[in-house]
Design a protein around this motif. Structure first.
Motif, mmCIF file in Angstrom:
data_model
loop_
_atom_site.group_PDB
_atom_site.id
_atom_site.type_symbol
_atom_site.label_atom_id
_atom_site.label_comp_id
_atom_site.label_asym_id
_atom_site.label_seq_id
_atom_site.Cartn_x
_atom_site.Cartn_y
_atom_site.Cartn_z
ATOM 1 N N ALA A 152 -32.414 -60.602 -2.544
ATOM 2 C CA ALA A 152 -33.708 -59.982 -2.931
ATOM 3 C C ALA A 152 -33.569 -58.297 -2.422
ATOM 4 C CB ALA A 152 -34.986 -60.374 -2.598
ATOM 5 N N SER A 153 -33.106 -58.202 -0.963
ATOM 6 C CA SER A 153 -32.689 -57.161 -0.378
ATOM 7 C C SER A 153 -31.875 -56.211 -1.028
ATOM 8 C CB SER A 153 -32.483 -57.189 1.003
ATOM 9 O OG SER A 153 -32.092 -56.343 1.938
ATOM 10 N N GLY A 154 -30.537 -57.049 -1.416
ATOM 11 C CA GLY A 154 -29.440 -56.209 -1.983
ATOM 12 C C GLY A 154 -30.039 -55.750 -3.427
ATOM 13 N N ILE A 155 -30.775 -56.356 -4.046
ATOM 14 C CA ILE A 155 -31.293 -56.034 -5.373
ATOM 15 C C ILE A 155 -32.158 -54.683 -5.047
ATOM 16 C CG2 ILE A 155 -32.925 -56.458 -7.315
ATOM 17 C CD1 ILE A 155 -31.842 -59.329 -7.234
ATOM 18 N N SER A 156 -33.125 -54.893 -4.191
ATOM 19 C CA SER A 156 -34.072 -53.713 -3.683
ATOM 20 C C SER A 156 -33.344 -52.389 -3.384
ATOM 21 C CB SER A 156 -34.938 -54.022 -2.539
ATOM 22 O OG SER A 156 -35.870 -53.092 -2.320
ATOM 23 N N MET A 157 -32.439 -52.527 -2.724
ATOM 24 C CA MET A 157 -31.424 -51.373 -2.379
ATOM 25 C C MET A 157 -30.794 -50.804 -3.690
ATOM 26 S SD MET A 157 -29.582 -52.487 1.295
ATOM 27 C CE MET A 157 -28.832 -50.878 1.220
ATOM 28 N N VAL A 158 -30.162 -51.763 -4.555
ATOM 29 C CA VAL A 158 -29.503 -51.024 -5.694
ATOM 30 C C VAL A 158 -30.760 -50.369 -6.646
ATOM 31 C CG1 VAL A 158 -28.684 -52.132 -7.796
ATOM 32 C CG2 VAL A 158 -27.589 -53.071 -5.753
ATOM 33 N N SER A 169 -33.468 -49.181 -5.819
ATOM 34 C CA SER A 169 -33.837 -47.550 -5.132
ATOM 35 C C SER A 169 -32.639 -46.720 -5.439
ATOM 36 C CB SER A 169 -33.925 -47.724 -3.584
ATOM 37 O OG SER A 169 -35.131 -48.593 -3.381
ATOM 38 N N LEU A 170 -31.508 -46.944 -5.150
ATOM 39 C CA LEU A 170 -30.439 -46.129 -5.393
ATOM 40 C C LEU A 170 -30.099 -45.686 -6.806
ATOM 41 C CD1 LEU A 170 -27.738 -44.504 -4.327
ATOM 42 C CD2 LEU A 170 -26.451 -46.497 -4.822
ATOM 43 N N ALA A 171 -30.239 -46.584 -7.804
ATOM 44 C CA ALA A 171 -30.216 -46.283 -9.130
ATOM 45 C C ALA A 171 -31.476 -45.389 -9.437
ATOM 46 C CB ALA A 171 -30.178 -47.579 -10.299
ATOM 47 N N LEU A 172 -32.725 -45.584 -8.965
ATOM 48 C CA LEU A 172 -33.868 -44.814 -9.202
ATOM 49 C C LEU A 172 -33.839 -43.094 -8.884
ATOM 50 C CD1 LEU A 172 -36.900 -47.254 -8.977
ATOM 51 C CD2 LEU A 172 -35.818 -46.336 -11.139
ATOM 52 N N ALA A 173 -32.954 -43.371 -7.791
ATOM 53 C CA ALA A 173 -33.015 -41.928 -7.162
ATOM 54 C C ALA A 173 -31.975 -40.953 -7.609
ATOM 55 C CB ALA A 173 -32.511 -42.026 -5.524
ATOM 56 N N ILE A 174 -30.933 -41.637 -8.309
ATOM 57 C CA ILE A 174 -29.930 -40.879 -9.017
ATOM 58 C C ILE A 174 -29.771 -40.955 -10.499
ATOM 59 C CG2 ILE A 174 -28.210 -41.067 -7.101
ATOM 60 C CD1 ILE A 174 -26.688 -43.165 -8.629
ATOM 61 N N SER A 175 -30.813 -41.496 -11.012
ATOM 62 C CA SER A 175 -31.119 -41.789 -12.415
ATOM 63 C C SER A 175 -30.287 -42.362 -13.290
ATOM 64 C CB SER A 175 -31.519 -40.580 -13.187
ATOM 65 O OG SER A 175 -32.683 -39.809 -12.431
ATOM 66 N N TYR A 176 -29.577 -43.431 -12.286
ATOM 67 C CA TYR A 176 -28.470 -44.218 -13.056
ATOM 68 C C TYR A 176 -29.053 -45.702 -13.762
ATOM 69 C CZ TYR A 176 -23.928 -46.238 -13.734
ATOM 70 O OH TYR A 176 -23.029 -46.942 -14.059
ATOM 71 N N PRO A 177 -28.843 -45.737 -14.872
ATOM 72 C CA PRO A 177 -29.765 -47.105 -15.074
ATOM 73 C C PRO A 177 -28.855 -48.201 -14.777
ATOM 74 C CG PRO A 177 -28.197 -46.138 -17.057
ATOM 75 C CD PRO A 177 -28.264 -45.026 -15.822
ATOM 76 N N THR A 178 -29.535 -49.468 -14.406
ATOM 77 C CA THR A 178 -29.084 -50.593 -14.073
ATOM 78 C C THR A 178 -30.017 -51.625 -14.476
ATOM 79 O OG1 THR A 178 -29.884 -50.735 -11.807
ATOM 80 C CG2 THR A 178 -27.705 -49.644 -11.798
ATOM 81 N N LEU A 179 -29.497 -52.821 -14.518
ATOM 82 C CA LEU A 179 -30.097 -54.003 -14.836
ATOM 83 C C LEU A 179 -31.570 -53.999 -14.022
ATOM 84 C CD1 LEU A 179 -30.429 -56.181 -17.176
ATOM 85 C CD2 LEU A 179 -29.455 -57.856 -15.559
ATOM 86 N N HIS A 236 -38.319 -50.386 -14.245
ATOM 87 C CA HIS A 236 -39.068 -49.419 -13.335
ATOM 88 C C HIS A 236 -38.766 -48.021 -14.189
ATOM 89 C CE1 HIS A 236 -39.646 -51.860 -9.858
ATOM 90 N NE2 HIS A 236 -38.543 -52.407 -9.947
ATOM 91 N N MET A 237 -37.607 -47.674 -14.747
ATOM 92 C CA MET A 237 -37.367 -46.724 -15.289
ATOM 93 C C MET A 237 -38.163 -46.491 -16.740
ATOM 94 S SD MET A 237 -33.252 -45.993 -15.296
ATOM 95 C CE MET A 237 -32.468 -45.503 -13.631
ATOM 96 N N PHE A 238 -38.498 -47.680 -17.546
ATOM 97 C CA PHE A 238 -39.092 -47.827 -18.807
ATOM 98 C C PHE A 238 -40.486 -47.418 -18.362
ATOM 99 C CE2 PHE A 238 -35.703 -50.569 -20.639
ATOM 100 C CZ PHE A 238 -35.316 -49.690 -21.534
ATOM 101 N N ILE A 239 -40.979 -47.965 -17.273
ATOM 102 C CA ILE A 239 -42.391 -48.017 -16.935
ATOM 103 C C ILE A 239 -42.589 -46.317 -16.485
ATOM 104 C CG2 ILE A 239 -44.087 -48.362 -15.054
ATOM 105 C CD1 ILE A 239 -43.063 -51.264 -15.079
#
Length: 322
Positions: free
Chosen positions: A218-224, A226-236, A241-244
């Motif tokens: 769960a901690s790893g998913i949270s880090m992934v 956060s990073l994806a949202l910060a750089i606007s890179y879409p991940t599963l 969060h991006m849709f919301i």
């Protein structure tokens, strides 16, 4: 009986090791420092059934691993080569790795502190009566251990850290521990690395519980995320969060302008007439607490009837003639 030559022994060892590699996919690499032959024999007996202990020189083991890789094309087994350093052995097993590791740890035996030996742990001498006569106080004085004479014997007053982990055992320390009958060290096979189907990892991984694995995942998913949202890179993980966030942005534009879309119409309707918020909240509250309100009203009514009945009975009896 004719003894086998060195070349024949090497061929036999290569054959045995290659057969074990073919048969087993799990290997524990263990350190065998200060492990005697009798102790090793007991470990073999304890693991007999689903595990095999194989010792040998590092050069022979590396040679056999390379030969097996060349003959079978199994390049994953080459991951064992960097692990074959120092006085090590291999435990091939089909059982649970954690259980086998715990079984190996049971066969540790106590050992005295020999001069020149590197201490694997801290050695602390506890306070108390040593049973030694006063003529032995010189040992304690050399090591700066506070003592007193009590009933004709030497007694240690306070705990003393005699040897620190990683330090070499001196002659005075070894002599004192021998006189006190203390065997501070214990030796056995120690698991250093784990090989499982081509993957190599630390034995500490075997101690992780299911809850700890879930927490780390769960901690790893949270880090992934956060990073994806910060750089606007879409991940599963970040997609919901991006849709919301996109919906929030579109809704903000719709509220601030005349632009609208179906998912924004209800929000704009509430903003035009805030009284609808109160009506909606009251409806929800009524639905949630309607049953409780009826029950409370029934209880109040019941109590009221009981009170009236008591007053009625009490009114005819105080001055009633018999």
């Amino acid at each position: 009986m004719v003894k086998a030559t060195k070349a024949e022994k090497k061929i036999a060892y290569d054959t045995k090791l290659c057969q074990l590699i073919d048969e087993y996919t799990q290997i524990l690499v263990v350190a065998a420092d200060n492990v005697g032959s009798t102790q090793l024999q007991n470990i073999r007996k304890g693991l007999r059934g689903d595990s095999v202990v194989l010792m040998g020189k590092n050069t022979m083991m590396k040679r056999s691993v390379r030969i097996h890789s060349e003959n079978t094309g199994n390049t994953a087994i080459l991951n064992l080569l960097p692990l074959l350093q120092g006085n090590v052995g291999l435990i091939f097993t089909k059982g649970d790795l954690k259980e086998v590791s715990e079984e190996v740890a049971k066969y540790k035996v106590g050992a005295p502190a020999r001069v020149g030996l590197v201490a694997p742990i801290d050695v602390v001498v506890q306070p108390g009566n040593t049973g030694l006569d006063p003529s032995q106080t010189s040992f304690f004085q050399v090591l700066n251990i506070p003592t007193k004479i009590n009933k004709g014997t030497v007694e240690i007053i306070t705990p003393v850290e005699l040897i620190k982990q990683g330090d070499k055992v001196g002659s005075s320390e070894a002599a004192l521990l021998a006189k006190l009958g203390i065997r501070p060290f214990s030796y056995g096979l120690v698991v250093q690395s784990v090989y499982d189907n081509g993957s190599v990892f630390s034995p500490e991984v075997l101690d992780l519980t299911e809850d700890q694995l879930v927490e780390k995942f769960a901690s790893g998913i949270s880090m992934v995320t956060s990073l994806a949202l910060a750089i606007s890179y879409p991940t599963l993980a970040a997609a919901p969060h991006m849709f919301i966030n996109a919906y929030k942005n579109a809704l903000a534009i719709a509220v601030a302008t005349e632009y609208t879309f179906p998912q924004a119409e209800k929000v704009k309707e509430f903003l035009k007439d805030p009284s609808k918020f109160a009506v909606a909240a009251a409806a929800v509250s009524a639905d949630a607490g309607g049953g409780g309100g009826a029950q409370a009203a029934a209880k109040v009514e019941e109590k009221k009837e009981e009170s009236d009945e008591e007053d009625y009975e009490g009114g005819f009896g105080l001055f009633d003639e018999e």
